[in-house]
Design an enzyme around this catalytic site. Sequence first.
Site, short mmCIF file in Angstrom:
data_model
loop_
_atom_site.label_atom_id
_atom_site.label_comp_id
_atom_site.label_asym_id
_atom_site.label_seq_id
_atom_site.Cartn_x
_atom_site.Cartn_y
_atom_site.Cartn_z
N ARG A 55 1.05 -13.93 1.34
CA ARG A 55 0.55 -13.88 2.72
C ARG A 55 -0.87 -14.47 2.77
NH1 ARG A 55 1.74 -7.69 4.04
NH2 ARG A 55 0.93 -7.53 1.91
N CYS A 75 -5.65 -9.12 3.23
CA CYS A 75 -6.78 -8.27 3.60
C CYS A 75 -7.97 -9.07 4.12
CB CYS A 75 -7.20 -7.42 2.40
SG CYS A 75 -6.00 -6.13 2.07
N LYS A 93 -7.67 -11.41 7.45
CA LYS A 93 -7.40 -10.71 8.72
C LYS A 93 -8.48 -9.67 9.00
CE LYS A 93 -4.30 -6.93 7.29
NZ LYS A 93 -5.28 -5.86 7.47
N LYS A 124 -14.10 0.42 5.75
CA LYS A 124 -13.12 -0.51 5.17
C LYS A 124 -13.34 -1.95 5.67
CE LYS A 124 -9.51 -2.09 3.13
NZ LYS A 124 -9.42 -2.29 1.71
N ARG A 170 -6.47 -2.95 -5.04
CA ARG A 170 -6.34 -4.41 -5.05
C ARG A 170 -4.96 -4.76 -5.57
NH1 ARG A 170 -11.01 -4.99 -9.25
NH2 ARG A 170 -9.80 -3.19 -9.94
N GLU A 171 -4.28 -5.64 -4.89
CA GLU A 171 -2.98 -6.07 -5.42
C GLU A 171 -3.21 -6.66 -6.80
OE1 GLU A 171 -0.74 -8.48 -2.65
OE2 GLU A 171 -1.34 -7.18 -1.01
N LYS A 231 -3.44 -14.55 -5.42
CA LYS A 231 -4.25 -14.21 -6.59
C LYS A 231 -3.30 -13.91 -7.73
CE LYS A 231 -5.69 -9.88 -6.86
NZ LYS A 231 -6.33 -8.60 -6.59
N VAL A 250 0.82 -1.21 0.00
CA VAL A 250 0.00 0.00 0.00
C VAL A 250 0.86 1.27 0.00
CG1 VAL A 250 -1.60 1.36 1.42
CG2 VAL A 250 -2.05 -1.04 0.99
#
Length: 467
Positions: free
Chosen positions: A345, A278, A281, A222, A155-156, A338, A11
């Site tokens: 992670r 994300c 967790k 969020k 989004r990654e 993804k 981020v």
Amino acid sequence: MRICVIGCGYVGLVTGACFAEIGHEVVCTDNDGQKITTLNDGGLPIYEPHLDEIVRQNVAEKRLSFSVNLAEAIRFGDAVFICVGTPPLPNGEADLSAIDNVARLIAVESRSPKLVVEKSTVPTQTGQHVKRALSIYGRKSGVEFTVASNPEFLREGTAVLDFLHPDRIVVGVDDRGSEEQLREVYRPITEQRFRCRVHNDSCPAQKPHFLVTSINSAELIKHACNSFLAVKISYANMVADMCEKLGADIDEVTQALGLDPRIGRHFLSPGLGFGGFCLPKDIQAFIRLGERAGVDVSLLKSAEAINKQRIESFCNKARQLLWVLKDKRIAVLGLAFKPNTDDIRFAPAIDLINRLLVEGAQIQAYDPEAMGKASAVLPSVRYCHDAYELTDGTDALIIATEWPEFKNLDWSSIRDRMLRPLVLDGRNLLDAAAMKALGFEYHSVGRETREGKTNEQPERTVHSREV
Ligand code: NAD
């Protein structure tokens, strides 16, 4: 504007580079000196499409720099964006020690007024604690601090484009001045007043919504957003299990579901479940937050439980098909949580491999970007140069990440290389009928496998793990 970004991870680095890209002067800092050295040497500590080019260009144009000196970086910024990690504690709550450390450091090191912005995902009411820490530890300097929450929705895999072309920007503020400063920071994006050097057709044409809320609401938005997405994926997985048991086809079902505008087609892909830094967790942290507040969060708990069960039921499928797992050579295609990222992670692939290793299977793996990071946590896996070497002499192939290029592999060649042409597609990436026609024993998730099925594959543009 002069901006300091603390935390150079997925981020922070994207935030810093994109703020520079839209014209601000940015210094990024991190307490991991190795990351800063890598960045100052022209490298990147993570893989993220387009990040390389915008970092390079903005460093060359002198709007972006990296510093190991946190204090200097803090003093540089009129606004300080906190982008440090908030990993889960063993009890599922968010570990806020990095936020606390950084807040105290900002308080002590600042010499001029600062807008302190939480971009990390934090539980509601964290902003109040940050304010208190700034006022307690900053009392000697007499510096004035304001606090805002600005949760990040990138989004990654598409982070740079998401940041530069968001659908909404949420700012939680308690005062007019902070709102004005954040409007100024984001004005080039909200008014689309910058030349996007990485623009492509997927970038939305319309201007983003700029939502101003209280700090508590911004923080809660969020968690509510990510938890909703997690629930949606678990719902699709539950329906996929029903399809599998009752002879229906999840692709047909989700296509029809997705066409209902009240539901939408995104995040309905079944498979190995959600992973990454994300959703797992954040849903946990939201559950703990709700429990502490005395709210019934059983809906979220069920979604989490369904997700945890995905890997176990997939292993059961592998056991049924392979009989004994010990000494079987299993190829795993995809390691990242993804596609288009190197982030492993909480990746389902890693969890799955660990379980197969415990049962004595011999695992070999291939991923276009994530093998470096995976080899640090899974040293006993054999890493291959490509998908073809991966499948040589194997008893089964598991697809664990839906990298689009896996679709276009020469599957006849793979079939010939395998000892047994058995494919377990944990992401429903491939066409079942085509794989069967090629002579594979092909198993996927919740899909009907009747012979001669003629329905076209529904378009799958958005996958369930895209957060
Ligand atoms: P990350 O682990 O990639 O990056 C965090 C960085 O913070 C690391 O480089 C670490 O060295 C640094 N750091 C930790 N403690 C520090 C300290 N005390 N001082 C200075 N630097 C410190 O994590 P990330 O994926 O970038 O996530 C950061 C936050 O953003 C988390 O709260 C996450 O939930 C949230 N978020 C992540 C994503 C995502 O897709 N990764 C999307 C939206 C929001």
